[in-house]
Design an enzyme around this catalytic site. Structure first.
Site, PDB file in Angstrom:
ATOM      1  N   ASN A 122       0.822  -1.217   0.000  1.00 55.26           N
ATOM      2  CA  ASN A 122       0.000   0.000   0.000  1.00 55.26           C
ATOM      3  C   ASN A 122       0.856   1.268   0.000  1.00 55.26           C
ATOM      4  OD1 ASN A 122      -2.019  -1.825   0.119  1.00 55.26           O
ATOM      5  ND2 ASN A 122      -2.590  -1.435   2.258  1.00 55.26           N
ATOM      6  N   HIS A 158     -18.323  36.556 -30.222  1.00 57.89           N
ATOM      7  CA  HIS A 158     -19.446  35.797 -30.806  1.00 57.89           C
ATOM      8  C   HIS A 158     -19.087  35.265 -32.201  1.00 57.89           C
ATOM      9  CE1 HIS A 158     -22.014  37.742 -27.682  1.00 57.89           C
ATOM     10  NE2 HIS A 158     -21.256  38.793 -27.961  1.00 57.89           N
ATOM     11  N   SER A 170      -7.241  13.182 -48.244  1.00 55.24           N
ATOM     12  CA  SER A 170      -8.483  12.414 -48.229  1.00 55.24           C
ATOM     13  C   SER A 170      -8.315  11.206 -49.143  1.00 55.24           C
ATOM     14  CB  SER A 170      -9.626  13.302 -48.723  1.00 55.24           C
ATOM     15  OG  SER A 170     -10.655  12.520 -49.280  1.00 55.24           O
ATOM     16  N   LYS A 221      -8.098  17.523 -51.294  1.00 56.20           N
ATOM     17  CA  LYS A 221      -8.219  17.876 -49.878  1.00 56.20           C
ATOM     18  C   LYS A 221      -6.901  17.916 -49.115  1.00 56.20           C
ATOM     19  CE  LYS A 221     -11.321  18.153 -47.382  1.00 56.20           C
ATOM     20  NZ  LYS A 221     -12.580  17.665 -46.884  1.00 56.20           N
ATOM     21  N   ASN A 248      -6.372  18.250 -44.974  1.00 60.96           N
ATOM     22  CA  ASN A 248      -7.150  18.374 -43.739  1.00 60.96           C
ATOM     23  C   ASN A 248      -6.269  18.656 -42.522  1.00 60.96           C
ATOM     24  OD1 ASN A 248      -9.553  17.791 -45.111  1.00 60.96           O
ATOM     25  ND2 ASN A 248      -9.214  15.588 -44.897  1.00 60.96           N
ATOM     26  N   GLU A 299      -7.673  18.667 -35.206  1.00 61.26           N
ATOM     27  CA  GLU A 299      -8.951  18.004 -34.898  1.00 61.26           C
ATOM     28  C   GLU A 299      -8.762  16.910 -33.851  1.00 61.26           C
ATOM     29  OE1 GLU A 299     -11.214  16.941 -38.558  1.00 61.26           O
ATOM     30  OE2 GLU A 299      -9.808  18.302 -39.525  1.00 61.26           O
ATOM     31  N   TYR A 346      -6.495   1.939   2.242  1.00 56.89           N
ATOM     32  CA  TYR A 346      -6.382   1.398   0.886  1.00 56.89           C
ATOM     33  C   TYR A 346      -7.570   0.514   0.530  1.00 56.89           C
ATOM     34  CZ  TYR A 346      -4.747  -1.046  -3.256  1.00 56.89           C
ATOM     35  OH  TYR A 346      -4.658  -1.545  -4.530  1.00 56.89           O
ATOM     36  N   GLN A 352      -6.468   0.680  -7.515  1.00 54.42           N
ATOM     37  CA  GLN A 352      -5.627   0.195  -8.607  1.00 54.42           C
ATOM     38  C   GLN A 352      -6.061   0.818  -9.943  1.00 54.42           C
ATOM     39  OE1 GLN A 352      -4.036  -3.908  -8.644  1.00 54.42           O
ATOM     40  NE2 GLN A 352      -5.378  -4.249 -10.381  1.00 54.42           N
ATOM     41  N   LYS A 368      -4.265   4.246 -12.124  1.00 56.57           N
ATOM     42  CA  LYS A 368      -3.052   4.407 -12.942  1.00 56.57           C
ATOM     43  C   LYS A 368      -3.286   4.592 -14.434  1.00 56.57           C
ATOM     44  CE  LYS A 368      -0.791   1.617  -9.588  1.00 56.57           C
ATOM     45  NZ  LYS A 368      -2.144   1.494  -9.013  1.00 56.57           N
TER      46      LYS A 368
HETATM   47  N1  ARG Z   1      -1.472  -3.339  -7.620  1.00 59.90           N
HETATM   48  C1  ARG Z   1      -1.955  -2.666  -6.471  1.00 59.90           C
HETATM   49  C2  ARG Z   1      -2.449  -1.270  -6.841  1.00 59.90           C
HETATM   50  O1  ARG Z   1      -2.100  -0.814  -7.857  1.00 59.90           O
HETATM   51  C3  ARG Z   1      -0.879  -2.578  -5.444  1.00 59.90           C
HETATM   52  C4  ARG Z   1      -1.363  -2.424  -4.042  1.00 59.90           C
HETATM   53  C5  ARG Z   1      -2.014  -3.668  -3.585  1.00 59.90           C
HETATM   54  N2  ARG Z   1      -2.328  -3.639  -2.208  1.00 59.90           N
HETATM   55  C6  ARG Z   1      -3.158  -4.511  -1.670  1.00 59.90           C
HETATM   56  N3  ARG Z   1      -3.381  -4.409  -0.396  1.00 59.90           N
HETATM   57  N4  ARG Z   1      -3.755  -5.443  -2.337  1.00 59.90           N
HETATM   58  O2  ARG Z   1      -3.176  -0.629  -6.115  1.00 59.90           O
END
Ligand code: ARG
Length: 460
Positions: A111, A157, A278, A284, A286, A291, A318, A323, A326
């Site tokens: 954690n 505007h 295109s 064309k 673009n 975009e 935690y 998880q 990320k």
């Molecule tokens: N892979 C987990 C995450 O990204 C790591 C931490 C896991 N901790 C746990 N108590 N299961 O959060």
């Protein structure tokens, strides 16, 4: 032994669970942060007499070997290892033996480990993205500097409003991106604190030194509360928000570039190198880059909303929900880098079509306000009345198929006898632009002040 945590289990994991639970496919991106964190942790444990010096050295060497293996593509990432933390620890046991490797996790939990790795990554990225934005501001400043006298219609505007300098327009963005830069720096300063040593949630009975690991990992200090350390992801939310604001700004700029690059505007020509063709219409060209950046903004906002929503109902400390923190951050970070770089290069190679901009200034009676201001200033006419007189002038110009700036003195005097040749000066587009000398205004001298501010800042 299959799993690092299998002691209390009597059945093997379902393949479904393994696949579902694993984060290694994406958190392997944190390998370096994880190894640095583990080296800092083990050497601190040795300095505190919890590990022997010899054990810490073995751990460090083993971890460095793993770093090499990963960077040379010789490390096998296995779903069964669940995440990068366990994959590295397991490999360490293979290299230096279970007994010594097994001591690394003393006074630590995944954690605080993941919170440390991820914070470390985000802090580095705050600085990297800030630096990237600095290069973007620099590019805008360079283009602006060459275009102080390039005149174009300013819009409100999306209607022609008043003549402005192209530099004024571009510098508006330069100041936005400067603030974006500052936002990443302030997030860095606020969040550069170490969770390591928070352990699972409540700290540890081992006599560790969290200040030492914080320092060796370049954090300012340890986070004072262990539960806060392992459970908050505000630092990740901040980087997602900061990136979202960057995309708000790039998206608006891209929208303008798309408009300006159209046949209707013709203000810029995006270079071939940054245009696409295109598959059916041979003629064309673009503006796909602009975009796409505009389009990606949706996903970038989604990443922010996604993590905000993940975090909102979580009891401390935690939870595995976290998880999910990320992928959204990795995605936004990757996109901001590629988008800002390509936008910068596209702008640097775009051609600004001064003639078309000037021509556009002759549509829409851009100097009408200037004529009214002149009547107020020089003829002491109340503004409301002046507004009415100029309205009449505009109507006459329209009926003659002229722009107000193209009206002769004679014609103007037919509408109001007070009008004299000074009126012609203020109807001139360039005079109009250069009359706006107020601080921040579009007159050459005011634009130069802005350029000075930005250039001083860029030198720092
Ligand atoms: N892979 C987990 C995450 O990204 C790591 C931490 C896991 N901790 C746990 N108590 N299961 O959060």
């Amino acid at each position: 032994m299959q799993k690092l945590w299998e002691g209390r289990f009597s059945e093997a994991s379902s393949a479904l669970l393994e696949e579902f639970n694993a984060s290694i496919n994406f958190d392997k991106k944190l390998y370096k942060d994880d190894i640095e964190g583990s080296i800092a942790h083990s050497s601190m444990l040795a300095n505190c007499g919890i590990l022997s010096k010899d054990e810490a050295d073995k751990i460090k060497n083993g971890l460095n070997q793993i770093l090499n293996e990963i960077e040379s593509g010789n490390f096998e990432f296995k779903i069964s290892d669940e995440d990068i933390h366990m994959a590295i620890e397991k490999r360490l046991a293979e290299i230096i033996g279970k007994d010594t490797a097994g001591r690394l996790h003393t006074a630590r939990s995944r954690n605080d480990q993941v919170a440390t790795d991820f914070r470390h990554f985000c802090m580095r990225e705050n600085l990297a993205i800030a630096e990237l934005l600095r290069t973007f501001v620099k590019a805008l400043v360079e283009i602006a500097e060459k275009n102080i006298q390039t005149i174009m219609p300013g819009f409100t505007h999306l209607q022609h409003a008043q003549p402005i300098s192209l530099a004024e327009h571009l510098l508006a963005y330069a100041f936005m991106f400067k603030r974006d830069f500052e936002r990443f720096i302030s997030s860095y300063e606020r969040n550069n604190f170490s969770p390591l040593g928070s352990a699972a949630l409540a700290g540890t009975p081992h006599a560790i030194n969290r200040f030492e690991t914080a320092k060796s990992l370049n954090f300012n200090a340890p986070i004072p509360n262990s539960m806060d350390g392992v459970s908050d992801r505000d630092f990740a939310l901040e980087i997602l928000f900061n990136i979202s604001v960057v995309f708000t700004h790039t998206s608006r700029l891209c929208e303008e570039l798309i408009l300006w690059n159209s046949q209707e505007f013709g203000f810029i020509t995006i270079s071939d190198a940054f245009s696409t063709g295109s598959s059916i219409m041979p003629q064309k060209k673009n503006p796909d880059v602009a975009e796409l950046i505009r389009g990606k903004t949706g996903r970038i906002y989604g990443n922010l909303i996604s993590l905000l929503t993940t975090m909102k109902g979580l009891a401390l400390a935690y939870n595995k929900d976290m998880q999910e923190d990320k992928e959204c951050v990795f995605d936004s970070v990757k996109e901001v880098h590629t988008s800002v770089v390509i936008l910068r290069e596209m702008l640097k190679t775009a051609k600004f079509n001064e003639k078309n901009m000037l021509k556009a200034c002759k549509k829409g009676h851009l100097t009408a306000t200037d004529l009214a201001d002149y009547l107020v200033r020089e003829k002491n006419i109340p503004f409301r009345k002046a507004h009415f007189i100029v309205g009449k002038c505009v109507a006459t110009a329209e009926s003659l198929g002229l722009d107000l700036s193209e009206m002769s003195l004679e014609n103007l005097q037919k509408i109001d006898g007070e009008i004299d040749e000074n009126a012609l000066k203020c109807l001139d587009l360039f005079n109009s632009k250069n009359s706006r000398k107020s601080y921040g205004g579009t007159a050459d001298e005011s634009v130069r002040v802005q350029l000075e501010i930005l250039k001083k800042w860029l030198e720092k």
